[in-house]
Structure formats: C-alpha cells, structure tokens
Design a protein around this motif. Structure first.
Motif, PDB file in Angstrom:
ATOM      1  N   ARG A 112      17.481  -0.955  24.460  1.00  0.00           N
ATOM      2  CA  ARG A 112      18.304  -1.983  25.108  1.00  0.00           C
ATOM      3  C   ARG A 112      19.628  -2.166  24.372  1.00  0.00           C
ATOM      4  N   TYR A 113      19.587  -1.959  23.059  1.00  0.00           N
ATOM      5  CA  TYR A 113      20.825  -2.040  22.277  1.00  0.00           C
ATOM      6  C   TYR A 113      21.785  -0.926  22.697  1.00  0.00           C
ATOM      7  N   LEU A 114      21.251   0.302  22.801  1.00  0.00           N
ATOM      8  CA  LEU A 114      22.094   1.429  23.199  1.00  0.00           C
ATOM      9  C   LEU A 114      22.646   1.258  24.603  1.00  0.00           C
ATOM     10  N   GLU A 115      21.834   0.663  25.463  1.00  0.00           N
ATOM     11  CA  GLU A 115      22.278   0.480  26.846  1.00  0.00           C
ATOM     12  C   GLU A 115      23.503  -0.433  26.925  1.00  0.00           C
ATOM     13  N   MET A 116      23.611  -1.345  25.941  1.00  0.00           N
ATOM     14  CA  MET A 116      24.812  -2.199  25.920  1.00  0.00           C
ATOM     15  C   MET A 116      26.067  -1.370  25.693  1.00  0.00           C
ATOM     16  N   PHE A 117      25.895  -0.211  25.044  1.00  0.00           N
ATOM     17  CA  PHE A 117      27.046   0.648  24.779  1.00  0.00           C
ATOM     18  C   PHE A 117      27.096   1.820  25.745  1.00  0.00           C
ATOM     19  N   LYS A 118      26.441   1.625  26.888  1.00  0.00           N
ATOM     20  CA  LYS A 118      26.489   2.574  27.994  1.00  0.00           C
ATOM     21  C   LYS A 118      25.816   3.922  27.714  1.00  0.00           C
ATOM     22  N   TYR A 119      24.810   3.892  26.864  1.00  0.00           N
ATOM     23  CA  TYR A 119      23.989   5.101  26.751  1.00  0.00           C
ATOM     24  C   TYR A 119      22.852   4.956  27.748  1.00  0.00           C
TER      25      TYR A 119
END
Lengths: 384, 500
Positions: free
Chosen positions: A228-235
């Motif tokens: 979920r952390y990575l998804e914030m950076f569009k991964y």
C-alpha cells in the motif's frame, strides 16, 4: 505452464535458497559456478521455481535497456510488440535462446528487446508518461505491460543485465536457458520452495526492475503495508509475490528518494528502539528519522535477500535473523548464500567466511575504475 | 422524601432492585452510596425501601452491599409487545410529551447497530514464517504522532511530534465532565504508561499542569479555558471540530457541574451551563481551519503538533483529505459509538457512521492521494479492548483514543448519568462528597494496569502474526479477514473475506 494469477491470492509465500557472487574487478565468469552453488542447496527448493540474474550479460548492448519479457502466447507477444514499438526505439530483438530439457515440459515464450525510450512527439504519449527521465519511463512501461497486457510479463528491464527464471529445479532452468554460455561479473540465483501456489513463471525469482534484481528467502509479513505504501507512489504490484515489493522499494528509496543503499537497508531492517537509544546523538537522529519516515517500508518477517544493483551486490537479513545468510571472500570475489555449503562447495580455500549479524547489510562494490569502464564516468552507480 | 407518583407523568422504571431481606443486615451502605435517592431506610420499621423509579442501574449499591443481598435487574418491557413500537420508542414519546424537552443522555450510542470489529478476524503465522515470542524477543509499540516528510531530506529536522510508548491514548474528556480526581488518576496513569491524555474542551486545572509532558490540550468552539499558558502546557494541541457522539453540535456541560474550580478552569461564571457553539465561529470553511491551525502553531512557535478532531460523518474521507492539506499534523476521527458527558439522545443515537468504515475510508483516500504518510491518524469511538485497537491499527490508524474503557477502569458501569453530575462512582461529578470515591492512588494504578495489559496483548497478537514492530501492522489490512460482511463492506474496509 502459465497459471492464471487472478486467483485472488494476495501473494505467494515460500521458503527458498539463495546464492550469488560478484567479482569486484569486473572479471566476467560463466554461470557454471553460480549453477553449481545454487544446486548445492537442492533441499531448499521443491522444483517449483528457480532463476538467475547476470550482470554484464550483454556488453555489446550495455547502453540499452535489455527488456526480458515472457509471453503466454503469440497473441500476447504481438500485442506487446505493437505497444513497445510505439514507446521504444528498439535496436535489437529476438527470442531468448533455450534448449529442450527432459524435466521441463511446457513453458512460455521468452523474448528480449534492446532499446531506449523513443523521443516523444504526440500529446497522448506525453500525457501517459509525464516523467521525462528514461529510468522512470522504463519502470512505468514495465508496469503498464504487466498490468494491461494479458499473458505478458516484463521480468527484467536493466542495462547489461539479464534475468532467466521459470518453474523447475535450478539445474533444469540453467540447462534450458544454457546459463553456462552467459558471462557476467555478478551472478545471483534462486531455488524456490513455494508453499501455497503451484508457482508460475513470472513468480519465480529474481525479481528485477531497472538495474535492481532481488532474490529472497523468507516471507514478508509486512507485505500488506509495503504494497500500500508503494501504491501511493504509483507502483502497481502485479506479480503477487512478496519479493516484488523489495525491488520496487529499492527503486523508490534509492533511485527516487536519493537514499544511499545503507540507508535503505536501515529502513528495511532497522535497529530496535532500545538499541537506537544507546547510540550517539547523530546516529540516533539519523536512524530515528529513517524509521519514522520509512516505517511503512520496513520489511518485517523472516527474510534473507541478495540484491544486485548497478555497481555491486548486497546481502541483508531481517533484524532478528530468522533466515540464514553466509558471506565468503576469496581475492576479489565475494560470495553470499543461504548456506555455507553453497560457497565452500564451489570455491576452495576462502580467505574469509562469516555469518553477518541480523539486519547488517553486506555490500560488495565494483572498484571505481571498473565502474567507470563499465558505466562511463557520467553514469552514476548506486550510492552505498 | 420528595418523591410521589404522578400518573400523568408516569414512565415505568428501567430497573428492578431486589433486596433479599434474609441477607440484608440493615447496614445502610446502599442508602449512603446511592446518589440518586433510590434507597431509603425506615427507622421505625427497620427496613430498607427502594424507589425503583430512581434507580439508574449503576450498581454502586450492589458493589457495596456486604452480604450480596442486592440484585439490580433490567425490567422487562412494561408495555404490550410490539415489533415496531418497542419500549424505547413509547417511553421516548412520553418523556418528550411530559417534559417538553429533548432527552439528554450520556456515554455512547446504545442502540444495536452493527459492530464491525466483531466481524474482523486477525491473522497468525504458521510454518513459513515463525511467530515471535514477545516474552523472549523485542516487540516494538513505539508510535509517533505528528507530520512526516514524504522523503528523507539531509540536514532537515523532523516536524514536532509526540512519542507514545504504546499506541493507545486517552481521548478528550474535560475537567468538568470528569471530577478532579478522575483527571488526576488519568494523568498519573498516562505518565506511568508513557502515553497521553486529552484535556477535553474545559481547560486544565492549574493543579494538573504537572502533566504537561503527557497532555494534549484541546481547543473547541467554546474556547473554554484556552489561554497562552494552557497552549504552552500541552505537548500537543487538538482542535475539536466534532465529536462522534454528537456530530454537528457543540459541547454541553450542565450548570450543576460548574463548581468554583471548574468555573476557574473554564473561565466562566460558576453554575452557568457551558454550551459551546455548534461550529467554531471563526471556522466556516476549510480555509478558516487552516488559519486556526497556523494561529495555534504561531502562538506556540511551531513547537508542537496540531491535531484536528472530527466526527465520523458520511463524507469523512474528503473532509480528512482537506484537513491533511491544511497544515494539521494529525487527524483524529471519532466514530458514532464514541462517548459523551452529555448529548441530546436523538443526536447520539442517530448521527454519524461507524469508526471502522470511516477509518478505512480515510486511510484509503489519503493513500489514493499519496499523502497518508504525511499525517497521523487517531481513531476513536467505542474501542473496547486491545483487539479493537489492533484492528483499528491494521485498518490504518496510527493510534487510538479510549474514553469509555478508561472510565470503566475508574469504576464506571455505563449507567449513562454523567450529565446529571450525580455519578455514584465519583467519576463524572463535581460533588465533593461523591468525587472522593475515586481514589487517584488506586485508580491510577488500575488504569496503568490496563495500559500495560493491553500493550502486552498487542505484543502477543503481533508476535503471533510474525511482526515485531507496530509500523509493519499499521494499514496492513492483509492481516485482517472479514466474516459475515457484504462485498461492499469488504470493499470499503479493504479487507478480504475469511477463506480467501
């Protein structure tokens, strides 16, 4: 064999064996030693996944991104190639050489493309990829393909780097890809023991994005928040394996946020607060900052990883060392593996062999002159 | 006795107090302990009578009765059974008609709405990752509340924050709503536990300034007790926009509870009702909130975090996103089950949404906007145990506030009479005779025990999951599974159903 990955499994978990080595003088050697090393730990796998990453595989194309893609069928290939042709100027392409092996019955298609992002002209494309940096462009491209094209998966996208992986024991995968014929200055390998999925070709290790490649033994219990952390950076995480987050986190923390590799290792496996309290003020402030800012990037749960990066190799275990990691040294070559056998089995009379402490990164770096020769003076390597 | 029965104002009592005559030794403890005049002693007949009408079901007499002679029971529905017109509705109509006012109640919503905590289950490790034993391995609960930069910048200090040894704090309960001794007990307990309590909107007694390192001072729409020194005393400042128990309306402190000491802390005349306005009259929109946040930061020289507390309402996610972009360092979300010292029953029982869904929606929204890690989220409103707390953290909270749970530790039995100021347990009263019943030496110890045990339970659960630091669980919804929830609920909670 391709397994449908949209089976709602949030991720795959597995036990594993890992092994790798780097020659800090950049001397390239055949994959034989790496194959022998990983095969020493046959019991750490169950035939459901193995793979290799080799740095220095394509010296003649070292200025181009080497994009390895696996395809379920020709339809996926045609669709992907059509897409690629609009995004990349490709200087060379072709099937990855394989040979028939007894133990691998069915397999997908393997292709490699050497290219660079195309100069963008029309508006639509600019909207799609706002970032003008080439590395960012390639990361987005890989994710777009993984997400949008059914049956196509980009498995590596670095320069002068190749990833070869699939379902089988390491010796079968090595035989199929003719790993002996490749030469590299840094090799990492993986032998997989998945517990809850049949394993699929894209899910085998190493996981790679740009020049990062990761092999991993363990289970990331913090996967849910790392993702979920990575998804914030569009991964977008499409490969359904916890190891995937490690390669993306490295890309985020080191390439995009500018942390050094050691700082990233501190974020992944930070010291305990009780240890931090005992440090001197500077160190304490630094680590407290990293822990507070990158709490969501901490890798919690048992793991030992080997990370191939631009200019070196890193080994790291979790902060209470719930997975084994051994490091050996002989001359200008550093070996890292799950078990001592994987090192002493392939190299005699080591100068030194030891088990690093929990959470302590071990980093072997190419010598500066070698880096300059390989990557050019302007092309920076990863800050350690 | 002042009491006599009036048929035109008759409401059947809610409780039946039964006293076994063969056990009763006429010690009169129940008479002296009852602050609602339900028990009286007839000397002539040497008998203790009960006015059932007055009993609030607080069970103080039961606890005091040396021979266990007393039982307080819920009275069965006194009206004819009707599936549509339950006693709650019939009595509610009568009460409004008799007294010409809207009933005020205390504590949280007591209506049978779904409890999502009870439909969420936690994960544990088996084989592929080892569970960790918190008795033998380090297990970290340390939590920071405050703003975080998006990425590490060399040589730049982190914004101010508060550090909690355990992700549990005591939420806003004002001095005024609570007795002096209750606040004293809470202050001492959080000091021992290394966490914080919230002063609530009633200012702070000067005798409680000693808790400076462990108090979050609240600024609400009434601005009761807000002055420079008060802001300086706090470790953090909380702007209260709304409260879960009564979203959209201000605070209520009945004049009965405004004693000399309360009037000093609140800076209002003794005996006046302290009704704070529904909105802050200097905040009519988000840009005004930003001004207040920065006014408070300026006043305290940017030395402490500013938290904004809102009630969980329908579009809570969008509101929270606006707050995160207005300079707040943390957002506190109070669900509709949250407690209160006094609120109109109609608001308490019908306004707001469950904290579980609100929290999940806020965390998801802030992540979609890429700003979740820059602010902290505090969840509150009906956290009943460490399991609720850990589920809140897995859904996305940095920490939780508890209120009712802390009061239960002090003796509360949820009789919902806080607003009367007659609390028989001495918790929510300003009557010197009653408030002595909370002994800070004992109660702070009990409350400290609760923090300790909950923290241990958090560690046990984390250990079973195989994570040794709370930040690896925060927002990690893969460690949750839903049972008996609709697809839509699961989607909002971001949780997979059990079995998947």
């Amino acid at each position: 064999m391709f397994i449908n990955v949209s089976n709602n499994l949030p991720r795959d978990i597995s036990g594993c064996g890992i092994s790798g080595f780097i020659n800090t003088n950049g001397r390239r050697s055949s994959g034989r030693a790496c194959v022998d090393s990983i095969c020493m730990m046959r019991d750490r796998g169950n035939g459901l996944g193995a793979g290799f990453a080799v740095y220095g595989a394509y010296p003649e194309f070292r200025n181009y991104y080497a994009i390895h893609i696996i395809y379920q069928d020709n339809k996926a290939r045609e669709e992907t190639e059509e897409y690629l042709s609009t995004k990349l100027s490709i200087v060379q392409r072709g099937g990855i050489p394989t040979k028939k092996t007894k133990n691998i019955q069915s397999r997908p298609l393997f292709f490699v493309y050497f290219g660079k992002p195309r100069a963008q002209s029309d508006v639509a494309e600019i909207d799609e990829f706002r970032e003008d940096q080439e590395d960012e462009f390639i990361v987005r491209l890989a994710m777009k393909i993984n997400e949008n094209i059914k049956g196509a998966y980009v498995i590596s996208s670095g320069k002068n780097l190749g990833v070869f992986k699939g379902i089988g024991f390491p010796e079968d995968i090595a035989e199929m890809f003719m790993i002996d014929d490749y030469k590299g200055y840094c090799w990492i390998a993986h032998n997989r023991y998945p517990t809850n999925t049949p394993g699929w070709w894209g899910g085998a290790h190493p996981f790679s994005v740009l020049d990062w490649s990761v092999v991993h033994n363990g289970e990331i219990s913090s996967y849910g928040i790392n993702k979920r952390y990575l998804e914030m950076f569009k991964y977008n995480l499409n490969l359904k394996t916890d190891t995937e987050v490690i390669s993306y986190l490295l890309d985020l923390l080191v390439r995009r946020h500018g942390l050094s590799l050691k700082e990233a290792a501190l974020a992944f496996a930070p010291p305990f607060w009780t240890q931090i309290e005992k440090m001197n003020t500077d160190q304490k402030n630094k680590i407290e900052k990293i822990r507070r800012i990158y709490g969501s990037a901490m890798l919690n749960g048992p793991f030992a990883i080997l990370v191939g990066f631009k200019g070196g190799l890193m080994g790291l275990s979790d902060r209470i060392k719930l997975r084994p990691l051994v490091v050996g040294q002989k001359g200008d070559t550093t070996y890292m593996a799950s078990e001592e056998s994987a090192i002493v089995g392939v190299v005699k009379e080591l100068d030194r062999i030891w088990s690093p402490n929990a959470g302590e990164p071990v980093i072997a770096k190419l010598k500066p002159a070698v880096s300059a020769r390989l990557f050019g003076k302007s092309n920076k390597t990863v800050r350690v | 006795m002042k009491w006599f029965k009036k048929v035109h104002h008759y409401l059947p009592p809610d409780f039946i107090l039964e006293r076994a005559d063969d056990l009763c030794i006429r010690c009169k403890a129940c008479v002296t302990q009852c602050s609602f005049d339900a028990n009286f002693y007839d000397q002539k007949r040497n008998f203790i009578y009960t006015l059932q009408q007055n009993c609030v079901g607080c069970n103080r007499c039961v606890a005091y009765c040396p021979t266990e002679a007393i039982v307080v029971k819920n009275r069965p529905n006194p009206f004819r059974e009707h599936s549509h017109w339950g006693a709650y509705y019939i009595s509610g109509i009568k009460r409004r008609a008799y007294y010409g006012g809207t009933p005020v109640k205390s504590m949280g919503n007591d209506r049978p709405f779904p409890i999502y905590w009870d439909k969420l289950l936690l994960n544990a490790s088996q084989v592929t990752n080892p569970s960790i034993d918190p008795l033998r391995e380090p297990m970290e609960l340390r939590t920071y509340i405050g703003r975080r930069p998006k990425y590490l910048k060399k040589g730049e200090a982190l914004p101010p924050s508060i550090m909690l040894q355990t992700p549990i704090m005591i939420g806003a309960m004002s001095y005024g709503a609570l007795s002096f001794n209750s606040v004293e007990s809470i202050g001492r307990a959080v000091t021992m536990a290394g966490t914080f309590f919230n002063s609530g909107e009633g200012g702070l007694s000067r005798d409680h300034y000693k808790f400076s390192k462990h108090v979050i001072v609240q600024v609400a729409s009434g601005r009761f007790g807000v002055h420079k020194e008060y802001l300086d005393i706090g470790s953090a400042i909380e702007i209260k926009i709304g409260q879960g128990a009564k979203p959209g309306i201000g605070g209520h402190l009945p004049g009965e509870k405004v004693s000399e000491s309360i009037s000093q802390a609140r800076m209002i005349p003794k005996g006046t009702d302290a009704l704070s306005p529904a909105p802050h009259h200097d905040i009519y929109s988000i840009e005004d909130l930003r001004q207040l946040i920065y006014a408070l930061k300026e006043a305290t020289r940017y030395s402490k975090p500013v938290i904004v507390k809102i009630a969980a309402v329908h579009n809570v996610a969008a509101i929270a996103s606006g707050i995160a972009r207005s300079g707040a360092d943390a957002i506190s979300i109070d669900g509709f089950k949250g407690g209160t010292g006094a609120a109109p029953e109609i608001i308490r029982n019908h306004v707001g949404i469950p904290i579980e869904l609100a929290l999940a929606a806020v965390d998801t929204r802030l992540r979609q906007e890429g700003i979740r890690n820059e602010v902290s989220i505090i969840a509150s409103g009906g956290i009943r145990g460490s399991a609720d707390a850990i589920k809140a953290i897995a859904l996305g909270a940095d920490a939780v506030y508890i209120g009712t749970a802390a009061l239960i530790t002090l003796g509360c039995t949820l009789c919902q009479q806080c607003h009367t100021g007659r609390c028989a347990w001495g918790i929510t009263t300003q009557d010197p005779f009653l408030s002595k019943r909370v002994n800070p030496d004992i109660m702070s110890e009990h409350l400290y025990n609760l923090f300790n045990v909950w923290s241990l339970e958090l560690k046990e659960i984390m250990g079973a999951m195989g994570v040794n630091s709370i930040e690896s669980l925060r927002g990690n919804r893969l460690h949750l599974r839903g049972v008996g929830l609709s697809d839509r609920d699961l989607e909002i909670l971001g949780v997979l159903p059990a079995g998947e």
